[in-house]
Design a protein around this motif. Structure first.
Motif, PDB file in Angstrom:
ATOM      1  N   ALA A   1       0.841  -1.198   0.000  1.00 59.18           N
ATOM      2  CA  ALA A   1       0.000   0.000   0.000  1.00 59.18           C
ATOM      3  C   ALA A   1       0.874   1.244   0.000  1.00 59.18           C
ATOM      4  N   LYS A   2       0.441   2.268  -0.735  1.00 61.94           N
ATOM      5  CA  LYS A   2       1.158   3.539  -0.738  1.00 61.94           C
ATOM      6  C   LYS A   2       0.978   4.214   0.618  1.00 61.94           C
ATOM      7  N   ASP A   3       1.807   5.202   0.884  1.00 64.04           N
ATOM      8  CA  ASP A   3       1.756   5.933   2.149  1.00 64.04           C
ATOM      9  C   ASP A   3       0.396   6.616   2.292  1.00 64.04           C
ATOM     10  N   LEU A   4      -0.340   6.284   3.347  1.00 71.32           N
ATOM     11  CA  LEU A   4      -1.699   6.771   3.535  1.00 71.32           C
ATOM     12  C   LEU A   4      -1.754   8.288   3.674  1.00 71.32           C
ATOM     13  N   THR A   5      -0.855   8.864   4.442  1.00 75.40           N
ATOM     14  CA  THR A   5      -0.864  10.311   4.649  1.00 75.40           C
ATOM     15  C   THR A   5      -0.624  11.046   3.340  1.00 75.40           C
TER      16      THR A   5
ATOM     17  N   GLN B   1     -14.297  13.203   4.264  1.00 79.66           N
ATOM     18  CA  GLN B   1     -14.452  11.773   3.980  1.00 79.66           C
ATOM     19  C   GLN B   1     -13.088  11.119   3.767  1.00 79.66           C
ATOM     20  N   ILE B   2     -12.218  11.782   3.037  1.00 76.87           N
ATOM     21  CA  ILE B   2     -10.881  11.236   2.781  1.00 76.87           C
ATOM     22  C   ILE B   2     -10.101  11.146   4.088  1.00 76.87           C
ATOM     23  N   ASP B   3     -10.155  12.202   4.886  1.00 77.60           N
ATOM     24  CA  ASP B   3      -9.455  12.179   6.180  1.00 77.60           C
ATOM     25  C   ASP B   3      -9.968  11.060   7.081  1.00 77.60           C
ATOM     26  N   GLY B   4     -11.236  10.689   6.939  1.00 77.06           N
ATOM     27  CA  GLY B   4     -11.823   9.655   7.771  1.00 77.06           C
ATOM     28  C   GLY B   4     -11.437   8.235   7.388  1.00 77.06           C
ATOM     29  N   ALA B   5     -10.818   8.076   6.236  1.00 70.39           N
ATOM     30  CA  ALA B   5     -10.405   6.732   5.795  1.00 70.39           C
ATOM     31  C   ALA B   5      -9.259   6.239   6.668  1.00 70.39           C
ATOM     32  N   SER B   6      -9.376   4.997   7.139  1.00 67.51           N
ATOM     33  CA  SER B   6      -8.351   4.455   8.037  1.00 67.51           C
ATOM     34  C   SER B   6      -7.239   3.720   7.303  1.00 67.51           C
ATOM     35  N   ASP B   7      -7.456   3.408   6.026  1.00 69.91           N
ATOM     36  CA  ASP B   7      -6.396   2.762   5.248  1.00 69.91           C
ATOM     37  C   ASP B   7      -6.577   3.055   3.760  1.00 69.91           C
TER      38      ASP B   7
END
Length: 183
Positions: free
Chosen positions: A86-90, A146-152
């Protein structure tokens, strides 16, 4: 895509037809379209079947290199991806939010002159324009939340999955993230 074999070992991956010299014999590139799989296999060329089980969307994952193998029992060559990372989430969240804000800015830009005109003491901005501009900003902010709320990474990707909520005859394409309104 084909594998060129020597002693039941893959010696070369052929991504496109090309002229070859095998065992001192020259073969033109058109053997790949003119010969059957059986004829090609007699000179050590077999098609590669790709196993994309581990392949993930490049927007959200870094895929590994493909590993090629030849199975002497089945006479088949396969190409297999390893486990994707997975790419870096932040960073992904930042990129997606920047994309939304850029798109919102593009939508607002054609009416920016009205805001400047009103601010500098000119004609008032029509209320339908201010309402639509507010809707763009509100939706952009909502999308970023919504994007900020994604956990992964998978949750971010799921926000962009488009599905048909209509019928085949009258499709209505939507995504959980929604779309920005127009002005």
């Amino acid at each position: 895509m084909w594998a060129r074999l020597e002693s039941n070992t893959i010696k070369e991956i052929l991504t496109r037809p090309k002229a070859l010299t095998i065992g001192g014999v020259q073969y033109p590139s058109n053997i790949f379209s003119m010969w059957t799989e059986s004829e090609l296999s007699t000179i050590g060329i077999v098609p590669i079947t790709m196993d994309s089980t581990n392949f993930k969307d490049k927007e959200y994952y870094t895929n590994t290199s493909i590993t090629y193998a030849y199975n002497t029992e089945t006479g088949k060559a396969t190409g297999t991806y390893g486990t994707a990372t997975a790419k870096d989430l932040t960073q992904l969240k930042t990129e997606r939010k920047n994309d939304i804000n850029t798109e919102a800015g593009s939508i607002l830009r054609p009416t920016d002159w009205m805001i400047v005109r009103a601010t500098e003491g000119g004609t008032a901005v029509p209320s339908d324009i201010t309402t639509k501009r507010a809707a763009v900003r509100t939706k952009a902010n909502s999308m970023c939340v919504q994007i900020d709320g994604a956990s992964d990474v998978d949750e971010v990707a799921a926000l962009y999955l488009v599905s048909n909520t209509g019928t085949e005859e009258s499709p209505v394409y939507t995504r959980p993230l929604g779309e920005l309104p127009t002005v």
